[in-house]
Structures are given as structure tokens and as C-alpha cells.
Design a protein around this motif. Structure first.
Motif, PDB file in Angstrom:
ATOM      1  N   ASN A 296      49.410  49.875  40.936  1.00  0.00           N
ATOM      2  CA  ASN A 296      48.462  48.772  40.771  1.00  0.00           C
ATOM      3  C   ASN A 296      49.013  47.704  39.818  1.00  0.00           C
ATOM      4  O   ASN A 296      48.256  46.907  39.275  1.00  0.00           O
ATOM      5  N   THR A 298      50.591  44.904  40.081  1.00  0.00           N
ATOM      6  CA  THR A 298      50.374  43.473  40.331  1.00  0.00           C
ATOM      7  C   THR A 298      49.069  42.999  39.717  1.00  0.00           C
ATOM      8  O   THR A 298      49.019  41.943  39.071  1.00  0.00           O
ATOM      9  N   SER A 299      48.001  43.766  39.877  1.00  0.00           N
ATOM     10  CA  SER A 299      46.704  43.359  39.325  1.00  0.00           C
ATOM     11  C   SER A 299      46.739  43.339  37.801  1.00  0.00           C
ATOM     12  O   SER A 299      46.075  42.509  37.163  1.00  0.00           O
ATOM     13  N   MET A 302      48.347  40.112  36.867  1.00  0.00           N
ATOM     14  CA  MET A 302      47.427  39.000  37.111  1.00  0.00           C
ATOM     15  C   MET A 302      46.401  38.881  35.983  1.00  0.00           C
ATOM     16  O   MET A 302      46.036  37.770  35.579  1.00  0.00           O
ATOM     17  N   GLN A 303      45.950  40.017  35.469  1.00  0.00           N
ATOM     18  CA  GLN A 303      45.027  39.963  34.340  1.00  0.00           C
ATOM     19  C   GLN A 303      45.725  39.396  33.104  1.00  0.00           C
ATOM     20  O   GLN A 303      45.168  38.547  32.396  1.00  0.00           O
TER      21      GLN A 303
END
Length: 334
Positions: A296, A298-299, A302-303
Motif C-alpha cells: 500500500n 503509494t497511498s 500520497m498522504q
């Protein structure tokens, strides 16, 4: 040897991949990573393809904020280093992928001269703050803040540490501007101004500043800040900018000086480590978020890139049980 690593494979493409490490040389160490972090400046620009030059050639491994344990040492390295925690500024020790700067990897091969030992720090996890702290320290050194009034634009991680270091270095008054209220509460400045809901001119009335430090990376913010500088004031560029675009009339009228700060100087990493160890620099305040390294990823990036409340994201490469065997946690939000 194989290792899991975070790889930027193309513009806006991030994944957790298996990569191959170079063979350990006689002057190298092999580091098992416990924690790394995400640069919301350099890595965000690279993610968006805005740094199209070496070493940012896809595919590459990012990362220059890594702490791990030395598990192997080359023949010409002091073997007593094995088992010690160290800060790693990155690595070019990969065969099948580029490195920029190569610290976001489960295992890292790097020259022993490129590590900073963390023996003196009670919690080695704080070593993640060394590069940001050293960057802030270099900025403050260039600013020569002793007995001066200092205005710092932006209270991201570097800005917050710069504010704290300016006080340590004897600044007479420290004012900061920051549009995100949650960031302001971490700041140790004398004057804290939110330009989104306050009149900056009114808040800074009666003050002429000797030094303006920008940690926003935004030219328009610097332009606004110039009007608060005194004659012969100094501007320190503490961010990274694609182009320079300054209101020259203010620079001309006040005979301002401009200094670009490039990361840290030799010895700054050790100086910051010693300040943390002596409890003269509170590095823990910038670590607001943490997450396990998994598919996970990538998320998580992004955060870190998009959430203004996320000053610094800690990436955990080990399980809770593995970490607690050798080091303790910092308290931070999830």
C-alpha cells in the motif's frame, strides 16, 4: 543479495519491488533498515517528473532519511560496528536500478564513511531527523542569527527545526508565518502568524527583520516577506526552486543580500546528533505519522505529499516485535 525497496518506476508510479544489492566491498557495511522517511520536497518533485536529471532517472530508489542496524562489515571496517544503529544518507549500491538517493530499501550496502553512528541517542529512531536537522542547521549558520531578528517563512519540518535552532544560536526575536494552523502549534517561535486568517503587516508591526529565511520553496511567499526586511537585510533560500523570480525593486532599495543554502555542510549531521543527544533539539516533534512498508506504499506517499498535517512520515521496515527487541517507538499519530 536481494532486497525489497521502494522504486519510482516512472512519473507518478511507485511500487515495492525486489532489487539486487552490489557485493560488499572491503570498506562497505551492510545495513538492515528499521526506519526511513519520505521527503515531501525532493521526492515529490521527482515523483511528478520535475527533476529530469541524474540521479533521478527512472527507475530509481528514493530516500536519504534512513536508520538501520549494521549487520555486516567489510574486511577493512572495524568489526565492532556490527550491531550498532546508524543513520544512512543513501546508497548507490544497487545493480539493476538507479539510486536517488537510494535509502528506501530493506537492506543497504554503503561505504562506512557515509554513515553516522547513533550510539549517543537514547532512541535511534530520532536519527531520521538528522538530514532535516542538518539542513536547518546549515541554514541558520549561513544566516548568522545571533542577536538578530529572524523571520522564517513556512513551518514544515525544516522550518520548525530552523526556528528551534535559531533560538539555540541566540536569535533576538523569531517570527514565523505558516498558513496551516496545526503546523504553527509545533513551532517554538516568539511570534506565530497565520497569513490566511491574520493581517501579517499588523501582526509584525514595529519589527524590521535582519534575516528572512524561506523554507516554503515558493517564490511568491519570498516576495511578500521582503517588505519586512531592514536595509542591508539578508535572504536565505532554504527550499528548492525551479526558477528565481524576485521583486528586484525591494532588493535594490534595501540593498539586500541573497544566499542559497545547499543541504548541509560537513560535520552538520554529527552536530545535530549531538544536539539531539543533549536534549537541546527536540527532533521528535516533527514525526507526526507512521506506517508499515507494504504493497500500500503509494497511498502512504500520497498522504505524505498531500496532507499538510503530515510533517514527517516514518516508514517501518520491521514488525512491531522485531523493533521492540532492539529499539523503542516514538509516540506519533497513525
Amino acid at each position: 543479495m536481494k532486497s525489497k525497496a521502494i522504486v519510482f518506476s516512472g512519473v507518478r508510479q511507485i511500487s515495492l519491488c525486489e532489487v539486487t544489492l552490489k557485493q560488499l566491498s572491503s570498506t562497505d557495511v551492510l545495513v538492515e533498515t528499521y526506519w526511513s522517511s519520505i521527503s515531501t520536497g525532493t521526492e515529490k518533485m521527482a515523483y511528478n517528473g520535475l527533476i529530469p536529471s541524474p540521479p533521478f532517472i527512472f527507475p530509481f530508489i528514493p530516500g536519504y532519511e534512513t536508520v538501520g542496524r549494521i549487520i555486516e562489515a567489510g574486511d577493512h571496517v572495524n568489526q565492532s560496528l556490527i550491531g550498532k544503529f546508524a543513520y544512512v544518507a543513501g546508497s548507490f549500491g544497487y545493480i539493476d536500478v538507479n539510486a536517488a538517493f537510494g535509502g528506501a530499501s530493506q537492506y543497504i550496502v554503503c561505504p562506512v564513511d557515509s554513515i553516522t553512528l547513533l550510539d549517543s541517542i537514547a532512541n535511534p529512531q530520532c536519527g531520521i531527523a538528522l538530514p532535516l536537522g542538518a539542513t536547518a542547521l546549515h541554514i541558520i549558520d549561513l544566516a548568522a542569527v545571533e542577536n538578530r531578528k529572524v523571520l522564517i517563512l513556512g513551518q514544515g519540518a525544516v522550518g520548525i527545526l530552523a526556528s528551534e535552532l535559531a533560538r539555540h544560536m541566540g536569535a533576538r526575536l523569531i517570527a514565523v508565518t505558516e498558513p496551516y494552523q496545526n503546523r504553527l502549534r509545533f513551532s517554538s517561535a516568539d511570534l506565530k502568524v497565520n497569513p490566511d486568517n491574520e493581517d501579517v503587516s499588523a501582526a509584525l508591526a514595529g519589527h524590521e527583520f535582519d534575516v528572512l529565511i524561506d523554507s516554503t520553496g515558493i517564490m511568491s511567499a519570498i516576495d511578500t516577506g521582503l517588505r519586512f526586511l531592514k536595509f542591508h537585510g539578508v535572504v536565505i533560500f532554504g527550499g528548492y526552486y525551479q526558477r528565481m523570480n524576485i521583486d528586484y525593486s525591494q532588493a535594490f532599495q534595501k540593498e539586500l543580500s541573497f544566499i542559497a543554502a545547499k543541504q548541509w555542510a560537513h560535520g552538520d549531521l554529527e552536530r545535530v546528533r549531538d544536539l539531539i543527544a543533549a536534549k537541546k533539539l527536540n527532533a521528535e516533534k516533527i514525526f507526526t505519522h507512521q506506517c508499515q512498508v507494504d504493497d500500500n506504499i503509494t497511498s502512504v506517499y500520497m498522504q505524505a505529499f498531500g496532507d499538510p498535517d503530515c510533517l514527517k512520515m516514518i516508514l517501518h521496515w520491521k514488525t512491531d516485535a522485531e523493533e521492540q527487541e532492539r529499539a523503542c517507538y516514538l509516540t506519533s499519530e497513525t
